[in-house]
Design a protein around this motif. Sequence first.
Motif, mmCIF file in Angstrom:
data_model
loop_
_atom_site.group_PDB
_atom_site.id
_atom_site.type_symbol
_atom_site.label_atom_id
_atom_site.label_comp_id
_atom_site.label_asym_id
_atom_site.label_seq_id
_atom_site.Cartn_x
_atom_site.Cartn_y
_atom_site.Cartn_z
ATOM 1 N N GLU A 26 0.965 -1.145 -0.033
ATOM 2 C CA GLU A 26 0.014 -0.069 -0.094
ATOM 3 C C GLU A 26 0.735 1.372 0.048
ATOM 4 O O GLU A 26 0.637 2.119 -0.676
ATOM 5 C CB GLU A 26 -1.115 0.148 1.294
ATOM 6 C CG GLU A 26 -2.214 -1.005 1.074
ATOM 7 C CD GLU A 26 -3.037 -0.957 2.151
ATOM 8 O OE1 GLU A 26 -3.171 0.128 3.020
ATOM 9 O OE2 GLU A 26 -4.108 -1.732 1.958
ATOM 10 N N ILE A 27 1.956 1.284 0.696
ATOM 11 C CA ILE A 27 2.798 2.337 0.795
ATOM 12 C C ILE A 27 3.482 2.531 -0.637
ATOM 13 O O ILE A 27 3.573 3.763 -1.084
ATOM 14 C CB ILE A 27 3.849 2.337 1.724
ATOM 15 C CG1 ILE A 27 3.411 2.021 3.309
ATOM 16 C CG2 ILE A 27 5.013 3.236 1.969
ATOM 17 C CD1 ILE A 27 2.469 3.411 3.816
ATOM 18 N N LYS A 28 3.972 1.574 -1.077
ATOM 19 C CA LYS A 28 4.462 1.708 -2.403
ATOM 20 C C LYS A 28 3.511 2.116 -3.423
ATOM 21 O O LYS A 28 3.908 3.017 -4.356
ATOM 22 C CB LYS A 28 4.752 0.149 -3.060
ATOM 23 C CG LYS A 28 6.433 -0.122 -2.775
ATOM 24 C CD LYS A 28 6.733 -1.290 -3.520
ATOM 25 C CE LYS A 28 7.897 -2.284 -3.206
ATOM 26 N NZ LYS A 28 8.049 -3.301 -3.746
ATOM 27 N N GLU A 29 2.233 1.905 -3.402
ATOM 28 C CA GLU A 29 1.245 2.120 -4.444
ATOM 29 C C GLU A 29 1.234 3.803 -4.147
ATOM 30 O O GLU A 29 0.739 4.687 -5.187
ATOM 31 C CB GLU A 29 0.017 1.576 -4.211
ATOM 32 C CG GLU A 29 -0.139 -0.004 -4.641
ATOM 33 C CD GLU A 29 -1.338 -0.690 -4.393
ATOM 34 O OE1 GLU A 29 -2.117 0.055 -3.881
ATOM 35 O OE2 GLU A 29 -1.168 -1.925 -4.531
ATOM 36 N N VAL A 30 1.015 4.298 -3.107
ATOM 37 C CA VAL A 30 0.935 5.652 -2.831
ATOM 38 C C VAL A 30 2.188 6.587 -3.225
ATOM 39 O O VAL A 30 2.010 7.526 -3.904
ATOM 40 C CB VAL A 30 0.909 6.009 -1.141
ATOM 41 C CG1 VAL A 30 0.737 7.373 -0.967
ATOM 42 C CG2 VAL A 30 -0.498 5.385 -0.691
#
Length: 63
Positions: free
Chosen positions: A58-62
């Motif tokens: 999720e952090i990567k996607e943001v």
Amino acid sequence: MENNKDVRNAIKEAKLKQWQVADIYGLSEGNFSRMLRKELSRKKKEEIFTAIEKAKKEIKEVN
């Protein structure tokens, strides 16, 4: 000896904060922190490791 060292290290190595993992796991930061005070069962640890992986994605996607 610090309880749940493997969990704490996994969070640190993933460059995450405990609150981020707690959010994915479904607990408040305070409850998650208190949960880590006592050594967890293998099953709970596996659930937390899954939450760590999900939080990393999720952090990567943001970003």
